[in-house]
Write a protein that holds these residues in place. Structure first.
Motif, PDB file in Angstrom:
ATOM      1  N   GLN A  97      12.145   0.517   8.301  1.00 42.48           N
ATOM      2  CA  GLN A  97      10.735   0.839   8.466  1.00 42.48           C
ATOM      3  C   GLN A  97      10.026  -0.333   9.115  1.00 42.48           C
ATOM      4  O   GLN A  97      10.420  -1.494   8.939  1.00 42.48           O
ATOM      5  CB  GLN A  97      10.070   1.147   7.120  1.00 42.48           C
ATOM      6  CG  GLN A  97      10.584   2.371   6.402  1.00 42.48           C
ATOM      7  CD  GLN A  97       9.848   2.602   5.096  1.00 42.48           C
ATOM      8  OE1 GLN A  97       8.675   2.268   4.948  1.00 42.48           O
ATOM      9  NE2 GLN A  97      10.540   3.178   4.122  1.00 42.48           N
ATOM     10  N   ALA A  98       8.958  -0.016   9.854  1.00 40.22           N
ATOM     11  CA  ALA A  98       8.156  -1.072  10.466  1.00 40.22           C
ATOM     12  C   ALA A  98       7.395  -1.835   9.385  1.00 40.22           C
ATOM     13  O   ALA A  98       7.088  -1.286   8.320  1.00 40.22           O
ATOM     14  CB  ALA A  98       7.176  -0.458  11.468  1.00 40.22           C
ATOM     15  N   PRO A  99       7.091  -3.104   9.622  1.00 41.68           N
ATOM     16  CA  PRO A  99       6.331  -3.874   8.636  1.00 41.68           C
ATOM     17  C   PRO A  99       4.963  -3.261   8.366  1.00 41.68           C
ATOM     18  O   PRO A  99       4.327  -2.693   9.261  1.00 41.68           O
ATOM     19  CB  PRO A  99       6.194  -5.250   9.294  1.00 41.68           C
ATOM     20  CG  PRO A  99       7.313  -5.333  10.270  1.00 41.68           C
ATOM     21  CD  PRO A  99       7.502  -3.934  10.776  1.00 41.68           C
ATOM     22  N   VAL A 100       4.507  -3.363   7.128  1.00 43.81           N
ATOM     23  CA  VAL A 100       3.154  -2.987   6.740  1.00 43.81           C
ATOM     24  C   VAL A 100       2.494  -4.204   6.117  1.00 43.81           C
ATOM     25  O   VAL A 100       3.171  -5.074   5.561  1.00 43.81           O
ATOM     26  CB  VAL A 100       3.131  -1.797   5.765  1.00 43.81           C
ATOM     27  CG1 VAL A 100       3.574  -0.523   6.447  1.00 43.81           C
ATOM     28  CG2 VAL A 100       4.001  -2.080   4.538  1.00 43.81           C
ATOM     29  N   VAL A 101       1.172  -4.259   6.216  1.00 48.53           N
ATOM     30  CA  VAL A 101       0.421  -5.405   5.711  1.00 48.53           C
ATOM     31  C   VAL A 101      -0.139  -5.064   4.336  1.00 48.53           C
ATOM     32  O   VAL A 101      -0.634  -3.962   4.110  1.00 48.53           O
ATOM     33  CB  VAL A 101      -0.716  -5.785   6.680  1.00 48.53           C
ATOM     34  CG1 VAL A 101      -1.461  -7.012   6.172  1.00 48.53           C
ATOM     35  CG2 VAL A 101      -0.155  -6.051   8.075  1.00 48.53           C
ATOM     36  N   ARG A 102      -0.055  -6.005   3.422  1.00 47.33           N
ATOM     37  CA  ARG A 102      -0.555  -5.824   2.071  1.00 47.33           C
ATOM     38  C   ARG A 102      -1.583  -6.910   1.749  1.00 47.33           C
ATOM     39  O   ARG A 102      -1.388  -8.082   2.071  1.00 47.33           O
ATOM     40  CB  ARG A 102       0.589  -5.888   1.057  1.00 47.33           C
ATOM     41  CG  ARG A 102       1.552  -4.712   1.168  1.00 47.33           C
ATOM     42  CD  ARG A 102       0.907  -3.449   0.620  1.00 47.33           C
ATOM     43  NE  ARG A 102       1.754  -2.276   0.786  1.00 47.33           N
ATOM     44  CZ  ARG A 102       1.557  -1.342   1.712  1.00 47.33           C
ATOM     45  NH1 ARG A 102       0.564  -1.465   2.577  1.00 47.33           N
ATOM     46  NH2 ARG A 102       2.347  -0.296   1.786  1.00 47.33           N
ATOM     47  N   THR A 103      -2.653  -6.485   1.079  1.00 49.04           N
ATOM     48  CA  THR A 103      -3.708  -7.419   0.713  1.00 49.04           C
ATOM     49  C   THR A 103      -3.839  -7.504  -0.803  1.00 49.04           C
ATOM     50  O   THR A 103      -3.461  -6.586  -1.525  1.00 49.04           O
ATOM     51  CB  THR A 103      -5.049  -7.002   1.347  1.00 49.04           C
ATOM     52  OG1 THR A 103      -5.958  -8.090   1.320  1.00 49.04           O
ATOM     53  CG2 THR A 103      -5.660  -5.816   0.622  1.00 49.04           C
ATOM     54  N   VAL A 104      -4.375  -8.600  -1.282  1.00 53.04           N
ATOM     55  CA  VAL A 104      -4.451  -8.893  -2.707  1.00 53.04           C
ATOM     56  C   VAL A 104      -5.655  -8.208  -3.339  1.00 53.04           C
ATOM     57  O   VAL A 104      -6.767  -8.227  -2.796  1.00 53.04           O
ATOM     58  CB  VAL A 104      -4.541 -10.409  -2.927  1.00 53.04           C
ATOM     59  CG1 VAL A 104      -4.715 -10.741  -4.402  1.00 53.04           C
ATOM     60  CG2 VAL A 104      -3.303 -11.101  -2.388  1.00 53.04           C
TER      61      VAL A 104
ATOM     62  N   SER B 137       1.404 -15.748 -13.424  1.00 48.64           N
ATOM     63  CA  SER B 137       1.536 -16.255 -12.050  1.00 48.64           C
ATOM     64  C   SER B 137       1.891 -15.141 -11.070  1.00 48.64           C
ATOM     65  O   SER B 137       2.644 -15.344 -10.111  1.00 48.64           O
ATOM     66  CB  SER B 137       2.583 -17.380 -11.962  1.00 48.64           C
ATOM     67  OG  SER B 137       2.158 -18.505 -12.691  1.00 48.64           O
ATOM     68  N   SER B 138       1.341 -13.948 -11.325  1.00 47.65           N
ATOM     69  CA  SER B 138       1.610 -12.797 -10.472  1.00 47.65           C
ATOM     70  C   SER B 138       0.365 -12.404  -9.700  1.00 47.65           C
ATOM     71  O   SER B 138      -0.752 -12.848  -9.997  1.00 47.65           O
ATOM     72  CB  SER B 138       2.093 -11.608 -11.309  1.00 47.65           C
ATOM     73  OG  SER B 138       1.072 -11.165 -12.191  1.00 47.65           O
ATOM     74  N   MET B 139       0.562 -11.534  -8.692  1.00 46.48           N
ATOM     75  CA  MET B 139      -0.529 -11.067  -7.838  1.00 46.48           C
ATOM     76  C   MET B 139      -0.406  -9.554  -7.684  1.00 46.48           C
ATOM     77  O   MET B 139       0.695  -9.038  -7.464  1.00 46.48           O
ATOM     78  CB  MET B 139      -0.461 -11.738  -6.464  1.00 46.48           C
ATOM     79  CG  MET B 139      -0.370 -13.254  -6.525  1.00 46.48           C
ATOM     80  SD  MET B 139      -0.202 -14.038  -4.900  1.00 46.48           S
ATOM     81  CE  MET B 139      -1.875 -13.839  -4.268  1.00 46.48           C
ATOM     82  N   THR B 140      -1.527  -8.865  -7.817  1.00 49.38           N
ATOM     83  CA  THR B 140      -1.540  -7.419  -7.645  1.00 49.38           C
ATOM     84  C   THR B 140      -2.013  -7.082  -6.244  1.00 49.38           C
ATOM     85  O   THR B 140      -3.076  -7.542  -5.806  1.00 49.38           O
ATOM     86  CB  THR B 140      -2.457  -6.749  -8.678  1.00 49.38           C
ATOM     87  OG1 THR B 140      -1.962  -7.024  -9.991  1.00 49.38           O
ATOM     88  CG2 THR B 140      -2.491  -5.238  -8.471  1.00 49.38           C
ATOM     89  N   PHE B 141      -1.224  -6.272  -5.525  1.00 50.51           N
ATOM     90  CA  PHE B 141      -1.541  -5.861  -4.167  1.00 50.51           C
ATOM     91  C   PHE B 141      -1.945  -4.386  -4.154  1.00 50.51           C
ATOM     92  O   PHE B 141      -1.669  -3.642  -5.102  1.00 50.51           O
ATOM     93  CB  PHE B 141      -0.354  -6.097  -3.236  1.00 50.51           C
ATOM     94  CG  PHE B 141      -0.123  -7.551  -2.913  1.00 50.51           C
ATOM     95  CD1 PHE B 141      -0.520  -8.079  -1.704  1.00 50.51           C
ATOM     96  CD2 PHE B 141       0.485  -8.385  -3.837  1.00 50.51           C
ATOM     97  CE1 PHE B 141      -0.315  -9.422  -1.406  1.00 50.51           C
ATOM     98  CE2 PHE B 141       0.699  -9.731  -3.565  1.00 50.51           C
ATOM     99  CZ  PHE B 141       0.291 -10.248  -2.335  1.00 50.51           C
ATOM    100  N   ALA B 142      -2.571  -3.970  -3.065  1.00 51.98           N
ATOM    101  CA  ALA B 142      -3.096  -2.607  -2.977  1.00 51.98           C
ATOM    102  C   ALA B 142      -1.998  -1.559  -2.856  1.00 51.98           C
ATOM    103  O   ALA B 142      -2.241  -0.384  -3.124  1.00 51.98           O
ATOM    104  CB  ALA B 142      -4.058  -2.486  -1.790  1.00 51.98           C
ATOM    105  N   GLY B 143      -0.806  -1.966  -2.442  1.00 54.36           N
ATOM    106  CA  GLY B 143       0.290  -1.019  -2.268  1.00 54.36           C
ATOM    107  C   GLY B 143       1.590  -1.594  -2.787  1.00 54.36           C
ATOM    108  O   GLY B 143       1.659  -2.722  -3.297  1.00 54.36           O
ATOM    109  N   SER B 144       2.634  -0.819  -2.662  1.00 55.09           N
ATOM    110  CA  SER B 144       3.934  -1.200  -3.211  1.00 55.09           C
ATOM    111  C   SER B 144       4.518  -2.428  -2.505  1.00 55.09           C
ATOM    112  O   SER B 144       4.355  -2.600  -1.293  1.00 55.09           O
ATOM    113  CB  SER B 144       4.918  -0.038  -3.089  1.00 55.09           C
ATOM    114  OG  SER B 144       4.497   1.061  -3.874  1.00 55.09           O
ATOM    115  N   MET B 145       5.205  -3.245  -3.293  1.00 49.27           N
ATOM    116  CA  MET B 145       5.900  -4.439  -2.795  1.00 49.27           C
ATOM    117  C   MET B 145       7.327  -4.387  -3.335  1.00 49.27           C
ATOM    118  O   MET B 145       7.683  -5.110  -4.262  1.00 49.27           O
ATOM    119  CB  MET B 145       5.196  -5.705  -3.300  1.00 49.27           C
ATOM    120  CG  MET B 145       3.703  -5.745  -3.055  1.00 49.27           C
ATOM    121  SD  MET B 145       3.319  -6.188  -1.374  1.00 49.27           S
ATOM    122  CE  MET B 145       3.792  -7.911  -1.369  1.00 49.27           C
TER     123      MET B 145
END
Length: 380
Positions: A254-261, A269-277
């Motif tokens: 799949q082509a890369p997708v951009v994820r934001t915090v 020490s974790s970060m929640t993003f708008a979509g799956s990682m």
């Protein structure tokens, strides 16, 4: 098809509403987070819209900035009223309580909207408790692959606290709402561009849970971000919007997708993003120059023209809060670039979001840090 737009600023409309209780089809309303509901009581602006356009379907969301033509506003509500000639509108709203519910909520919502004559679906979602990847997949699966699905996740400025959505019954928190646009005369086009570029080493998502990123290359994700942000680390999660991640399957399928915090958790020490990682995927930090974002927005708009349709057109613009923060006072340069590239007779309206929904190769996808455009017009 007839389109017109207003702004509600300082408690009043910039010009009188052209009340048409029986003739309007769709009312889009994008507004500041502080102009949401007071408990169960809808705000005054919503009640005024309901009175003016009694038979119309209302669809709206809170924002990280309201788009009104080439202007970018704050502390306002931008309202766009569409009178379709032959296109009909069907609406649905579903409650959402947790990220894990996103796929099921999408399927339930799409199932209520699915039909043989659906040409497009516009989705507006809570911006803080939804996995946009799973939401998109659920809606698309329910309505079918031939239906174009677009929209966005509601915003709360750079606070990431609480968002609201508007529908026919009021203004709510903790919901996903959508409309299906039905009929053979509707023409729908889409454009999306980012303008960000990768930097630094490629990494591996070594531990994630849905949209929660725990480790990159075996290292706590939040620690890595703090190293990159330096003196800006105390401004997390907002500061991380300036350095999104692009992610892609390790096999390149799949082509890369951009994820934001969307948020950070210091205790893990974790970060929640708008979509799956997904664990095992590759990841790389990204950055951008303001001019690159403006140029990319213009390219997204250029892809919508030319069109042989005469008369009014609506372009729904959903851009990202991260772009707004990077552009700062020059945010209107992005929207002006879009307006300049659109055909005459086009109304641009929309908002800065916590996630953008737009098709890729015919499938609804969650985007971040992207200017996404949906053009609606009717063929005579």
């Amino acid at each position: 098809m007839r389109v017109r737009s207003w702004a509600h600023v300082g408690g009043q409309w910039d010009r009188p509403l052209d009340a048409n209780p029986d003739g309007s089809s769709l009312v889009l309303a994008f507004g500041a987070p502080e102009l949401g509901p007071d408990g169960d009581t809808p705000p005054t602006w919503w009640r005024e819209l309901r009175d003016a356009y009694g038979s119309a379907t209302i669809l709206g969301a809170s924002t990280a900035g309201e788009i009104h033509g080439e202007r970018v506003l704050d502390r306002s509500v931008v309202v766009t009223v569409v009178d379709f000639d032959t296109t009909s509108v069907v609406s649905a709203t579903e409650r959402v309580a947790d990220h894990a519910d996103s796929g099921a909520v999408g399927q339930a919502l799409g199932g209520r909207l699915a039909g043989a004559d659906v040409a497009a679906v516009l989705v507006m979602s809570d911006g803080t408790m939804v996995n946009g990847t799973e939401l998109c997949a659920g809606v698309q699966q329910a309505v079918g692959p031939e239906v174009a699905v677009s929209g966005g996740l509601a915003g709360d400025g750079d606070r990431f606290d609480a968002t609201w959505l508007a529908d026919d019954d009021g203004v709510h928190r903790g919901v996903v709402t959508a409309v299906a646009l039905c009929g053979a005369s509707l023409e729908v086009r889409h454009g999306s561009q980012g303008g960000w570029f990768p930097f630094g080493p490629e990494r591996t998502v070594s531990f994630s849970d849905d949209g929660v990123l725990h480790k990159l290359d075996g290292r706590p994700a939040l620690d890595l971000y703090r190293d990159y942000l330096g003196s800006f680390a105390d401004q997390l999660p907002a500061a991380a919007l300036l350095f999104p991640l692009q992610v892609w399957p390790a096999d390149g399928s799949q082509a890369p997708v951009v994820r934001t915090v969307l948020g950070v958790d210091d205790s893990t020490s974790s970060m929640t993003f708008a979509g799956s990682m997904p664990s095992g995927w590759r990841a790389q930090l990204m950055m951008a120059d303001p001019d690159d974002l403006v140029d990319a927005a213009a390219v997204a708009a250029e892809g919508l023209a030319p069109t042989a349709i005469e008369g009014d057109r609506l372009v729904l613009a959903v851009s990202c809060v991260g772009r707004r923060l990077l552009l700062g006072e020059a945010a209107s340069d992005e929207t002006a670039a879009v307006v300049d590239a659109l055909p005459p007779g086009t109304t641009l309206a929309g908002f800065y979001s916590y996630g953008e929904i737009s098709p890729i190769a015919g499938e609804a996808r969650l985007h971040n840090q992207t200017m996404t455009l949906t053009m609606l017009a009717e063929r005579s």
